[in-house]
Design a protein around this motif. Structure first.
Motif, PDB file in Angstrom:
ATOM      1  N   ALA A 201     -12.116  -1.935   9.399  1.00  0.00           N
ATOM      2  CA  ALA A 201     -12.782  -1.080   8.417  1.00  0.00           C
ATOM      3  C   ALA A 201     -13.546  -1.959   7.440  1.00  0.00           C
TER       4      ALA A 201
ATOM      5  N   GLY B 198      -9.675  -6.230   9.946  1.00  0.00           N
ATOM      6  CA  GLY B 198      -9.067  -5.414  10.993  1.00  0.00           C
ATOM      7  C   GLY B 198      -8.252  -6.264  11.932  1.00  0.00           C
ATOM      8  N   GLY B 199      -7.980  -5.699  13.091  1.00  0.00           N
ATOM      9  CA  GLY B 199      -7.214  -6.439  14.072  1.00  0.00           C
ATOM     10  C   GLY B 199      -6.653  -5.529  15.140  1.00  0.00           C
TER      11      GLY B 199
ATOM     12  N   ARG C  66     -18.078  -2.534  -1.493  1.00  0.00           N
ATOM     13  CA  ARG C  66     -18.249  -3.999  -1.506  1.00  0.00           C
ATOM     14  C   ARG C  66     -19.509  -4.416  -0.762  1.00  0.00           C
TER      15      ARG C  66
ATOM     16  N   ILE D 137       0.851  -1.205   0.000  1.00  0.00           N
ATOM     17  CA  ILE D 137       0.000   0.000   0.000  1.00  0.00           C
ATOM     18  C   ILE D 137       0.882   1.249   0.000  1.00  0.00           C
TER      19      ILE D 137
ATOM     20  N   ARG E  35     -12.739  -3.027  -6.741  1.00  0.00           N
ATOM     21  CA  ARG E  35     -11.454  -2.397  -6.411  1.00  0.00           C
ATOM     22  C   ARG E  35     -11.398  -1.037  -7.093  1.00  0.00           C
ATOM     23  N   ARG E  36     -11.466  -0.004  -6.270  1.00  0.00           N
ATOM     24  CA  ARG E  36     -11.537   1.363  -6.779  1.00  0.00           C
ATOM     25  C   ARG E  36     -10.313   2.130  -6.329  1.00  0.00           C
TER      26      ARG E  36
ATOM     27  N   GLY F 261      -9.210  -2.351  15.892  1.00  0.00           N
ATOM     28  CA  GLY F 261     -10.233  -1.741  15.034  1.00  0.00           C
ATOM     29  C   GLY F 261     -10.452  -2.545  13.783  1.00  0.00           C
TER      30      GLY F 261
ATOM     31  N   TYR G 128      -0.261  -4.789  12.651  1.00  0.00           N
ATOM     32  CA  TYR G 128      -1.060  -5.715  13.444  1.00  0.00           C
ATOM     33  C   TYR G 128      -0.238  -6.559  14.422  1.00  0.00           C
TER      34      TYR G 128
ATOM     35  N   VAL H 124     -13.796   1.566  12.649  1.00  0.00           N
ATOM     36  CA  VAL H 124     -13.811   1.888  14.083  1.00  0.00           C
ATOM     37  C   VAL H 124     -12.424   1.655  14.651  1.00  0.00           C
TER      38      VAL H 124
ATOM     39  N   GLN I 171     -14.628   3.783   3.269  1.00  0.00           N
ATOM     40  CA  GLN I 171     -14.568   2.861   4.413  1.00  0.00           C
ATOM     41  C   GLN I 171     -15.406   3.393   5.561  1.00  0.00           C
TER      42      GLN I 171
ATOM     43  N   PHE J 171     -12.320   4.839  -2.769  1.00  0.00           N
ATOM     44  CA  PHE J 171     -13.371   3.981  -2.222  1.00  0.00           C
ATOM     45  C   PHE J 171     -13.694   4.490  -0.828  1.00  0.00           C
TER      46      PHE J 171
ATOM     47  N   GLY K 243     -14.573  -6.571   4.778  1.00  0.00           N
ATOM     48  CA  GLY K 243     -14.020  -5.792   5.884  1.00  0.00           C
ATOM     49  C   GLY K 243     -12.901  -6.560   6.550  1.00  0.00           C
TER      50      GLY K 243
ATOM     51  N   TYR L 123      -3.665  -3.644  17.216  1.00  0.00           N
ATOM     52  CA  TYR L 123      -2.379  -3.005  16.892  1.00  0.00           C
ATOM     53  C   TYR L 123      -1.836  -2.348  18.171  1.00  0.00           C
TER      54      TYR L 123
ATOM     55  N   GLU M 265      -5.810   4.702   4.034  1.00  0.00           N
ATOM     56  CA  GLU M 265      -6.604   4.089   5.100  1.00  0.00           C
ATOM     57  C   GLU M 265      -6.617   5.095   6.244  1.00  0.00           C
TER      58      GLU M 265
ATOM     59  N   GLU N 294      -4.646   1.431  -7.177  1.00  0.00           N
ATOM     60  CA  GLU N 294      -4.637   0.023  -7.592  1.00  0.00           C
ATOM     61  C   GLU N 294      -5.227  -0.060  -8.985  1.00  0.00           C
TER      62      GLU N 294
END
Ligand code: HAM
Length: 425
Positions: free
Chosen positions: A307, A286-287, A312, A61, A121-122, A305, A265, A130, A127, A125, A284, A289, A82, A115
């Motif tokens: 996203a 997350g995880g 999608r 990314i 896939r935009r 958190g 993460y 939280v 999101q 996009f 979606g 961190y 993000e 991308e």
């Protein structure tokens, strides 16, 4: 002259489509409030270092997808790919790492990744995400996952069509062991890896697990076994998360290859897949961190958190057959004018009605009364037309005509708001 078009991977949302989004946003906000989350809005542009330091200098990314430019002051700036990094930056900048015991934020807005555009896939996009700061409890992980599932359900997705994938990526102490094991594993199978993965083997073998190449995916099966490298406390954390998900009857599939594309993460990581969506099927993810706040210069604060990709979600809604939404009602009141001399009075009356909470539109063109009424009937066959003529205005009255019955009455202008409101009840 060549027509100017929207950039590839970006879209216009025309009013009908926008309404679907508004509905989605309203539902999401209602659910988030049930869980005590408050909205945070951070800038769409940040110093590029915010993302490079958080997501990892080597993360795809950052290296390949970030919209990066130099601003007029020569600073390296990025469009946010993000929002977790931005929220952490704001959390520290406003001293919340020192003062707040627990913070629960949500955000909703555009993200940007360069991308190759395809279905789902935009480049721009949206999101809904939280972030929770201040709890290291495994029960917090489960509450966050439960929120993710409830949000998807409240947004109309059929739960039988989604799959929750779960992993534990270990803590920072585990990372060297994990990387060593992975490196050993892939070195033995190096000849079966794609060229990119051969590079990844040197830079960060974890990223091989993200490779979309079928052969690499085949090789990766069996590469990760938690028991080989996860430390005791991380094993314990993982067990509580799994047991609690079971107790709460939230189905999931453990997936040791789920490493996510971002470096921040630690421990719990998860993703929700909607298999019907094809290649881009993660709705979606997350995880946890736990080290990012300190990494960006704040006081050590555990955090977790996720996203959701809203494009999608809309695609999944469509696949689940949920597309129809009620169109917006046209204004109930149309103000017609007998001559152009009355247009100003019509404009003023429309403003007066709107100020009283009554939706209205007014004729602003020099055109025959008959045409105005025809058009009003076409826009809203059950609406009401107020007709302003010179005599009526002088007398302080207005003709009120029901378009459904054709019935017409003369009403005092001073009473018109009350009259319309009583008819609306
Ligand atoms: P992510 O997995 O990179 O995580 O993105 C989350 C979701 O955004 C994906 O599951 C997908 O639905 C959507 N998404 C990502 N890229 C695109 C794209 N190019 N076009 C359309 N949708 C896309 C994050 O961004 C983390 N910040 C999540 C998080 C929050 N982790 C902890 N807190």
């Amino acid at each position: 002259m060549a027509l100017v078009k929207a950039l590839g991977g970006t879209s216009d949302l025309l009013p009908e489509e926008t309404r679907r989004w508004q509905l989605l946003e309203t539902r999401a906000r209602q659910t988030l409030e049930l869980y005590g989350y408050q909205e945070i809005r951070t800038p769409l542009i940040e110093e590029a270092a915010v993302f490079a330091r958080s997501l990892g200098e080597a993360a795809e990314i950052v290296t390949k997808q970030m919209y990066l430019f130099e601003d007029r002051g020569g600073r390296s700036v990025a469009l946010r790919p993000e929002a977790t990094a931005s929220v952490v930056r704001a959390f520290i900048e406003h001293g919340l790492d020192k003062t707040a015991r627990m913070s629960r934020f949500y955000y909703l807005g555009p993200m940007f990744r360069a991308e190759r555009p395809q279905a789902g896939r935009r480049r721009q996009f949206h999101q809904l995400g939280v972030e929770v700061f201040g709890s290291a409890s495994p029960y917090q992980d489960v509450e966050v996952i439960a929120l993710l599932m409830r949000l998807l359900e409240s947004l109309g997705l059929k739960m039988k069509n989604v799959m929750l994938m779960l992993n534990n990526l270990g803590c920072l102490d585990d990372r060297p062991v994990m990387l060593k094991k992975l490196k050993e594993y892939f070195l033995e199978r190096q000849s079966d890896l794609c060229e990119d993965c051969k590079q990844r083997l040197e830079v960060n073998p974890l990223r091989i697990l993200d490779c979309k190449n079928e052969r690499c995916r085949g090789v990766a099966v069996g590469s990760m076994q938690w028991k080989d490298w996860l430390c005791h406390p991380c094993q314990g954390h993982f067990k509580i998360v799994r047991d609690t998900l079971d107790q709460m009857e939230i189905p999931y599939a453990p997936d040791p290859r789920l490493v996510r594309g971002l470096d921040y993460y630690t421990r719990t990581a998860f993703e929700v897949i909607y298999p019907g969506l094809g290649a881009q099927n993660a709705v979606g993810g997350g995880g946890r961190y736990d080290t990012l706040v300190a990494l960006l210069g704040g006081a050590a604060t555990p955090a977790i958190g996720f996203a959701i990709g809203l494009e999608r979600v809309l695609m999944a809604q469509e696949a689940d057959g949920l597309t129809a939404i009620d169109p917006m009602e046209p204004p109930q009141i149309f103000i017609a004018t007998v001559s152009s001399a009355q247009i100003l009075n019509g404009l003023k009356l429309a403003e007066q009605l709107r100020a009283n909470g009554i939706a209205a539109s007014a004729n602003l063109e020099d055109r025959p009364l008959k045409r105005q009424i025809e058009q009003a009937a076409k826009a809203n066959p059950s609406g009401t037309v107020l007709i302003l003529g010179e005599d009526e205005v002088k007398q302080g009255v207005v003709m009120m005509k029901s378009l459904s019955t054709g019935q017409q009455t003369k009403e005092p202008l001073s009473e018109i708001v009350r009259k319309i409101k009583s008819g609306m009840q």
